[in-house]
Design a protein around this motif. Structure first.
Motif, PDB file in Angstrom:
ATOM      1  N   MET A 129       0.843  -1.171   0.000  1.00  0.00           N
ATOM      2  CA  MET A 129       0.000   0.000   0.000  1.00  0.00           C
ATOM      3  C   MET A 129       0.886   1.231   0.000  1.00  0.00           C
ATOM      4  N   LEU A 130       0.380   2.275  -0.609  1.00  0.00           N
ATOM      5  CA  LEU A 130       1.109   3.529  -0.690  1.00  0.00           C
ATOM      6  C   LEU A 130       0.239   4.617  -0.091  1.00  0.00           C
ATOM      7  N   LEU A 131       0.791   5.335   0.874  1.00  0.00           N
ATOM      8  CA  LEU A 131       0.086   6.425   1.536  1.00  0.00           C
ATOM      9  C   LEU A 131       0.644   7.740   1.022  1.00  0.00           C
ATOM     10  N   LEU A 132      -0.217   8.523   0.381  1.00  0.00           N
ATOM     11  CA  LEU A 132       0.163   9.851  -0.085  1.00  0.00           C
ATOM     12  C   LEU A 132      -0.195  10.833   1.010  1.00  0.00           C
ATOM     13  N   GLU A 133       0.776  11.651   1.433  1.00  0.00           N
ATOM     14  CA  GLU A 133       0.552  12.473   2.619  1.00  0.00           C
ATOM     15  C   GLU A 133       1.397  13.732   2.611  1.00  0.00           C
ATOM     16  N   PHE A 134       1.069  14.612   3.587  1.00  0.00           N
ATOM     17  CA  PHE A 134       1.942  15.697   4.012  1.00  0.00           C
ATOM     18  C   PHE A 134       2.505  15.242   5.353  1.00  0.00           C
ATOM     19  N   ARG A 135       3.773  15.302   5.523  1.00  0.00           N
ATOM     20  CA  ARG A 135       4.409  14.795   6.745  1.00  0.00           C
ATOM     21  C   ARG A 135       3.879  15.469   8.005  1.00  0.00           C
ATOM     22  N   THR A 136       3.526  16.748   7.926  1.00  0.00           N
ATOM     23  CA  THR A 136       3.119  17.491   9.120  1.00  0.00           C
ATOM     24  C   THR A 136       1.615  17.465   9.385  1.00  0.00           C
ATOM     25  N   SER A 137       0.839  16.791   8.540  1.00  0.00           N
ATOM     26  CA  SER A 137      -0.608  16.766   8.708  1.00  0.00           C
ATOM     27  C   SER A 137      -1.013  15.851   9.857  1.00  0.00           C
ATOM     28  N   PRO A 138      -1.839  16.344  10.788  1.00  0.00           N
ATOM     29  CA  PRO A 138      -2.300  15.477  11.875  1.00  0.00           C
ATOM     30  C   PRO A 138      -3.191  14.333  11.378  1.00  0.00           C
ATOM     31  N   TYR A 139      -3.919  14.551  10.282  1.00  0.00           N
ATOM     32  CA  TYR A 139      -4.768  13.496   9.726  1.00  0.00           C
ATOM     33  C   TYR A 139      -3.914  12.384   9.123  1.00  0.00           C
ATOM     34  N   CYS A 140      -2.834  12.767   8.485  1.00  0.00           N
ATOM     35  CA  CYS A 140      -1.921  11.764   7.932  1.00  0.00           C
ATOM     36  C   CYS A 140      -1.230  10.992   9.052  1.00  0.00           C
ATOM     37  N   ARG A 141      -0.876  11.696  10.108  1.00  0.00           N
ATOM     38  CA  ARG A 141      -0.249  11.032  11.266  1.00  0.00           C
ATOM     39  C   ARG A 141      -1.210  10.015  11.869  1.00  0.00           C
ATOM     40  N   LYS A 142      -2.482  10.389  11.967  1.00  0.00           N
ATOM     41  CA  LYS A 142      -3.498   9.479  12.503  1.00  0.00           C
ATOM     42  C   LYS A 142      -3.574   8.204  11.665  1.00  0.00           C
ATOM     43  N   VAL A 143      -3.536   8.364  10.354  1.00  0.00           N
ATOM     44  CA  VAL A 143      -3.604   7.200   9.468  1.00  0.00           C
ATOM     45  C   VAL A 143      -2.347   6.347   9.606  1.00  0.00           C
ATOM     46  N   ARG A 144      -1.162   6.975   9.657  1.00  0.00           N
ATOM     47  CA  ARG A 144       0.085   6.214   9.833  1.00  0.00           C
ATOM     48  C   ARG A 144       0.047   5.399  11.115  1.00  0.00           C
ATOM     49  N   LEU A 145      -0.397   6.010  12.201  1.00  0.00           N
ATOM     50  CA  LEU A 145      -0.468   5.307  13.483  1.00  0.00           C
ATOM     51  C   LEU A 145      -1.482   4.164  13.430  1.00  0.00           C
ATOM     52  N   ALA A 146      -2.635   4.397  12.829  1.00  0.00           N
ATOM     53  CA  ALA A 146      -3.669   3.358  12.759  1.00  0.00           C
ATOM     54  C   ALA A 146      -3.222   2.190  11.891  1.00  0.00           C
TER      55      ALA A 146
END
Length: 73
Positions: free
Chosen positions: A1-18
């Protein structure tokens, strides 16, 4: 899977952690704010926000946008 994100986004961080908590392996592609539109619009049907998860598996949707939708996978 590939996650497209902004490193500083709290929503992206939430997804990475989950995803990590669920034991799902994924790779991350950090996008440049502003230029993400060029990559995201064709994948998501017009959405321009991150995170976007690309399952890259047969039988799966091409792209899952929005952190809440990703967490329900």
């Amino acid at each position: 899977m590939l996650l497209l994100e902004f490193r500083t986004s709290p929503y992206c961080r939430k997804v990475r952690l989950a995803l990590g908590y669920k034991g799902i392996s994924f790779q991350v592609e950090n996008l440049t704010p502003g230029l993400q539109v060029l990559k995201l619009k064709p994948l998501t049907g017009g959405l321009r926000t991150v995170p976007v998860l690309l399952p890259q598996l047969e039988g799966q949707p091409e792209a899952i946008a929005h952190s809440t939708q990703i967490l329900h996978c």
